[in-house]
Design a protein around this motif. Structure first.
Motif, PDB file in Angstrom:
ATOM      1  N   VAL A   7       0.872  -1.174   0.000  1.00 42.04           N
ATOM      2  CA  VAL A   7       0.000   0.000   0.000  1.00 42.04           C
ATOM      3  C   VAL A   7       0.909   1.223   0.000  1.00 42.04           C
ATOM      4  O   VAL A   7       1.801   1.338   0.841  1.00 42.04           O
ATOM      5  CB  VAL A   7      -0.928   0.019   1.227  1.00 42.04           C
ATOM      6  N   ILE A   8       0.690   2.127  -0.947  1.00 44.02           N
ATOM      7  CA  ILE A   8       1.512   3.334  -1.070  1.00 44.02           C
ATOM      8  C   ILE A   8       0.675   4.517  -0.609  1.00 44.02           C
ATOM      9  O   ILE A   8      -0.458   4.708  -1.078  1.00 44.02           O
ATOM     10  CB  ILE A   8       1.977   3.548  -2.528  1.00 44.02           C
ATOM     11  N   PHE A   9       1.200   5.328   0.310  1.00 42.68           N
ATOM     12  CA  PHE A   9       0.402   6.421   0.864  1.00 42.68           C
ATOM     13  C   PHE A   9       1.241   7.680   1.045  1.00 42.68           C
ATOM     14  O   PHE A   9       2.468   7.630   1.182  1.00 42.68           O
ATOM     15  CB  PHE A   9      -0.223   6.014   2.205  1.00 42.68           C
ATOM     16  N   ASN A  10       0.539   8.819   1.023  1.00 44.06           N
ATOM     17  CA  ASN A  10       1.173  10.122   1.236  1.00 44.06           C
ATOM     18  C   ASN A  10       0.136  11.081   1.792  1.00 44.06           C
ATOM     19  O   ASN A  10      -0.989  11.154   1.282  1.00 44.06           O
ATOM     20  CB  ASN A  10       1.753  10.670  -0.071  1.00 44.06           C
ATOM     21  N   ILE A  11       0.500  11.815   2.836  1.00 45.68           N
ATOM     22  CA  ILE A  11      -0.360  12.843   3.431  1.00 45.68           C
ATOM     23  C   ILE A  11       0.486  14.093   3.641  1.00 45.68           C
ATOM     24  O   ILE A  11       1.591  14.020   4.190  1.00 45.68           O
ATOM     25  CB  ILE A  11      -0.962  12.388   4.773  1.00 45.68           C
ATOM     26  N   HIS A  12      -0.028  15.241   3.211  1.00 47.19           N
ATOM     27  CA  HIS A  12       0.696  16.504   3.359  1.00 47.19           C
ATOM     28  C   HIS A  12      -0.283  17.578   3.817  1.00 47.19           C
ATOM     29  O   HIS A  12      -1.326  17.787   3.186  1.00 47.19           O
ATOM     30  CB  HIS A  12       1.344  16.917   2.037  1.00 47.19           C
ATOM     31  N   SER A  13       0.048  18.249   4.910  1.00 50.49           N
ATOM     32  CA  SER A  13      -0.827  19.271   5.477  1.00 50.49           C
ATOM     33  C   SER A  13      -0.036  20.549   5.727  1.00 50.49           C
ATOM     34  O   SER A  13       1.104  20.501   6.206  1.00 50.49           O
ATOM     35  CB  SER A  13      -1.435  18.778   6.796  1.00 50.49           C
ATOM     36  N   GLN A  14      -0.650  21.705   5.400  1.00 45.41           N
ATOM     37  CA  GLN A  14      -0.042  23.006   5.654  1.00 45.41           C
ATOM     38  C   GLN A  14      -1.082  23.934   6.264  1.00 45.41           C
ATOM     39  O   GLN A  14      -2.272  23.860   5.936  1.00 45.41           O
ATOM     40  CB  GLN A  14       0.503  23.629   4.362  1.00 45.41           C
ATOM     41  N   ASN A  15      -0.612  24.818   7.142  1.00 42.20           N
ATOM     42  CA  ASN A  15      -1.511  25.782   7.774  1.00 42.20           C
ATOM     43  C   ASN A  15      -0.685  26.969   8.261  1.00 42.20           C
ATOM     44  O   ASN A  15       0.519  26.844   8.513  1.00 42.20           O
ATOM     45  CB  ASN A  15      -2.253  25.144   8.948  1.00 42.20           C
ATOM     46  N   ALA A  16      -1.328  28.116   8.358  1.00 40.25           N
ATOM     47  CA  ALA A  16      -0.665  29.318   8.869  1.00 40.25           C
ATOM     48  C   ALA A  16      -1.683  30.146   9.637  1.00 40.25           C
ATOM     49  O   ALA A  16      -2.859  30.215   9.265  1.00 40.25           O
ATOM     50  CB  ALA A  16      -0.056  30.131   7.734  1.00 40.25           C
ATOM     51  N   ILE A  17      -1.221  30.768  10.712  1.00 45.74           N
ATOM     52  CA  ILE A  17      -2.072  31.602  11.558  1.00 45.74           C
ATOM     53  C   ILE A  17      -1.347  32.919  11.785  1.00 45.74           C
ATOM     54  O   ILE A  17      -0.173  32.930  12.187  1.00 45.74           O
ATOM     55  CB  ILE A  17      -2.359  30.924  12.914  1.00 45.74           C
ATOM     56  N   ARG A  18      -2.048  34.028  11.545  1.00 46.66           N
ATOM     57  CA  ARG A  18      -1.434  35.341  11.738  1.00 46.66           C
ATOM     58  C   ARG A  18      -2.310  36.201  12.637  1.00 46.66           C
ATOM     59  O   ARG A  18      -3.514  36.339  12.407  1.00 46.66           O
ATOM     60  CB  ARG A  18      -1.221  36.045  10.397  1.00 46.66           C
ATOM     61  N   LYS A  19      -1.696  36.762  13.666  1.00 44.30           N
ATOM     62  CA  LYS A  19      -2.352  37.694  14.572  1.00 44.30           C
ATOM     63  C   LYS A  19      -1.473  38.933  14.698  1.00 44.30           C
ATOM     64  O   LYS A  19      -0.426  38.903  15.354  1.00 44.30           O
ATOM     65  CB  LYS A  19      -2.561  37.063  15.957  1.00 44.30           C
ATOM     66  N   GLN A  20      -1.877  39.988  14.021  1.00 40.23           N
ATOM     67  CA  GLN A  20      -1.144  41.250  14.021  1.00 40.23           C
ATOM     68  C   GLN A  20       0.315  41.024  13.619  1.00 40.23           C
ATOM     69  O   GLN A  20       0.586  40.667  12.478  1.00 40.23           O
ATOM     70  CB  GLN A  20      -1.274  41.932  15.387  1.00 40.23           C
ATOM     71  N   LYS A  21       1.263  41.165  14.552  1.00 44.14           N
ATOM     72  CA  LYS A  21       2.682  41.046  14.214  1.00 44.14           C
ATOM     73  C   LYS A  21       3.226  39.627  14.402  1.00 44.14           C
ATOM     74  O   LYS A  21       4.431  39.406  14.282  1.00 44.14           O
ATOM     75  CB  LYS A  21       3.513  42.013  15.054  1.00 44.14           C
TER      76      LYS A  21
END
Length: 591
Positions: A384-398
């Motif tokens: 079984v060949i698998f791949n998971i990729h997750s990205q996220n970003a959070i910005r609060k003022q500076k």
């Protein structure tokens, strides 16, 4: 006849003010920034009014700036004027083919912002803006402004990292005759191989959104032949994608221990891939995509050489070439992939580059893929060949937090175990004090479990521990913690190069060396106990640290995604086999 012409001209003169007044009355809104937008692409501080949404697009004006500004006294010298004359500005049709809207379409601010991102993503453009000019009746006139980057790049570069030197000589035209097509010829040499490469890329074939890439390499240890042709999901609203690619390659894959080459594997690799994708488009600020594909992959590896001194043993009799036959892995499998993207894109400065507009998504994105290769089809064990990729970003003022996680590998269904399981996590924190100073900290974790014999996980000068040699440690897991004070200066050397600086501390550790020795043992006919003991004792089990200072140089007139790093790092370890300092020169994609 002359009398008649005089009467007509007099009438036009008298009626012209009335015509201008009528035009002014029919134009309900006009941008406070005059047309065309200035060379620095500075937009007005007041955003476009909401009542433009839903109006019909009237005339689209394309303003295309050259590399240097002839109106700026600092850039109007003979050399820069000559470079402007030599450079072929991106063709208007090329820019038109990239944007996501046409005349008579409805005004849509989201499409304008995404068109800017698409334009900025091209190597031959330094920056881009899309803005409304005026609303006259129910028609909105639009201006698309682009600034070219210098596209003909003859280059000679030297990178020095962890005691190893890499040189590269190349000539690249990333915007051939203003068409957006890339042609490149290069020669590169490092401690592993000498490589001669010819590349060709067309990111938008005849305005159809299809793209192609061709690469041919002749290397000292083999060759590479690559071709791809595909229609990507070129926008968040795209509903269809398909493509085909193949890669045929032979190279020497060396295995290292304590920065020294221990084994060389003759590695042949063939990959064929075809896929088709569908999406319902852009709905409620999100995009969901499904892709279906079929992949054939074959890897053939054969041990080629062993260097006993890597293990501190002087006698060649301690270690010998293995009599093991060549190893082959074959995968033939269908796969299914899913993409989820939240549209929270915004622009930022002093992030990866210096004093340049950059795009960042403050929303989540997730990609998952799974496939199955059965032994009866691939003539190899079932996986079984698998791949998971997750990205996220959070910005609060500076304050800005970014997260990037990826897991991929294989599951052997017959033996109920993972194979070549790799996991990475990268978490970063940015504190933007002001327009020049940014505090940066980062934690990176990597794991490689039951790896394929050609794969290794390293910790050293090129993987975050800048005060130590290249590939200093290897193991199943590595972790690096970085604290860095960054300075994005206003210095602008010859109006060509932006300059920055960094002061940093790196702390890192490697775990799981015994598993690496087990992998070596499979490749060697004889490794006596004293060799294993010597190797284990040489691996440093402590947390290692270094301090350092560096300069950053970003060329502002050529491909702006490149940042030149010049670092001087000092290891905080008292060992005779480690130099008191490491001097590094490298070219990276970020600050």
């Amino acid at each position: 006849m002359n009398f008649f012409l005089r009467i007509v001209c007099l009438g036009l003169i008298l009626l012209w003010p009335l015509r201008q007044e009528a035009d002014a009355q029919t134009c309900q809104w006009q941008s406070p920034e005059p047309e065309p937008l200035n060379f620095e692409l500075t937009l007005p501080t007041t955003p476009a009014p909401d009542f433009l949404d839903g109006k019909s697009i009237g005339h689209i004006t394309f303003t295309r700036y050259n590399v240097f500004n002839p109106e700026d006294p600092k850039e109007s010298n003979f050399l820069y004027r000559w470079l402007n004359d030599v450079h072929v500005i991106s063709q208007e049709q090329v820019i038109r083919d990239e944007i996501l809207f046409r005349e008579t379409d409805q005004y849509n601010g989201q499409l304008f912002a995404e068109s800017e991102r698409i334009l900025r993503n091209n190597k031959y453009l330094y920056d881009a803006r899309v803005r409304p000019l005026r609303l006259c009746g129910d028609k909105v006139d639009i201006e698309v402004v682009t600034k070219d980057a210098w596209s003909i790049t003859p280059a000679f570069s030297i990178s020095h990292k962890g005691g190893e030197t890499t040189t590269k000589t190349s000539i690249t035209e990333s915007n051939f005759l203003g068409s957006g097509k890339l042609i490149s010829i290069s020669q590169a040499k490092d401690d592993q191989r000498t490589e001669y490469t010819v590349r060709y890329k067309d990111p938008n074939i005849a305005g159809t959104r299809r793209k192609t890439a061709i690469e041919i390499s002749d290397n000292s240890d083999g060759y590479r032949q690559y071709f791809s042709l595909d229609l990507p999901f070129y926008s968040l609203a795209s509903q269809r994608s398909y493509g085909f690619s193949f890669n045929n390659e032979q190279r020497i894959s060396p295995l290292y221990y304590q920065s020294k080459k221990a084994i060389e594997l003759d590695h042949k690799n063939r990959i064929y891939n075809i896929f088709y994708g569908r999406s319902k488009g852009y709905i409620e600020d999100t995009t969901k995509r499904w892709r279906y594909g079929f992949t054939y992959r074959q890897d053939t590896l054969k041990p080629d050489a062993v260097i006993p001194r890597a293990f501190g043993l002087d006698s060649p009799n301690h270690l010998a070439l293995t009599s093991q036959a060549q190893h082959q892995r074959t995968l033939l499998y269908p796969w299914l992939a899913f993409d989820y993207i939240e549209n929270s894109f915004t622009t930022i400065e002093n992030f990866h580059s210096i004093k340049r507009t950059e795009d960042i998504n403050l929303g989540r994105s997730l990609t998952g893929r799974i496939g199955y290769s059965h032994h009866s089809v691939a003539n190899d064990i079932s996986r079984v060949i698998f791949n998971i990729h997750s990205q996220n970003a959070i910005r609060k003022q500076k304050h800005l937090l970014t997260f990037d996680t990826q897991v991929d590998g294989y599951w052997q269904s017959k033996h109920n175990k993972f194979e070549n399981l790799a996991a990475t996590f990268n978490g970063a924190y940015y504190h933007f004090y002001d327009s020049d100073w940014v505090f940066f900290s980062q934690i990176k974790y990597n794991m490689l479990y039951n790896p394929h014999q050609e794969n290794q996980l390293f910790l050293g000068g090129d993987t975050g521990l800048r005060g130590y040699p290249l590939r200093h440690l290897s193991g199943e897991q590595t972790g690096v913690l970085t604290f860095e004070q960054r300075y994005y200066s206003d210095a602008y050397l010859f109006r060509l190069i932006r300059i920055g600086a960094a002061f940093y501390v790196d702390i890192g550790k490697s775990w799981g060396d015994s598993h690496l020795l087990e992998q070596y043992d499979k490749l060697l006919t004889a490794m006596p106990p004293e060799a294993q003991v010597t190797a284990i004792e040489k691996q440093d089990k402590r947390w290692l640290a270094n301090v350092g200072i560096g300069l950053r140089f970003t060329p502002s007139r050529v491909d702006a995604n490149h940042v030149i790093h010049v670092d001087l790092a000092f290891p905080l370890a008292n060992r005779q086999d480690i130099k008191s300092s490491q001097f590094l020169i490298s070219v990276k994609q970020s600050f």
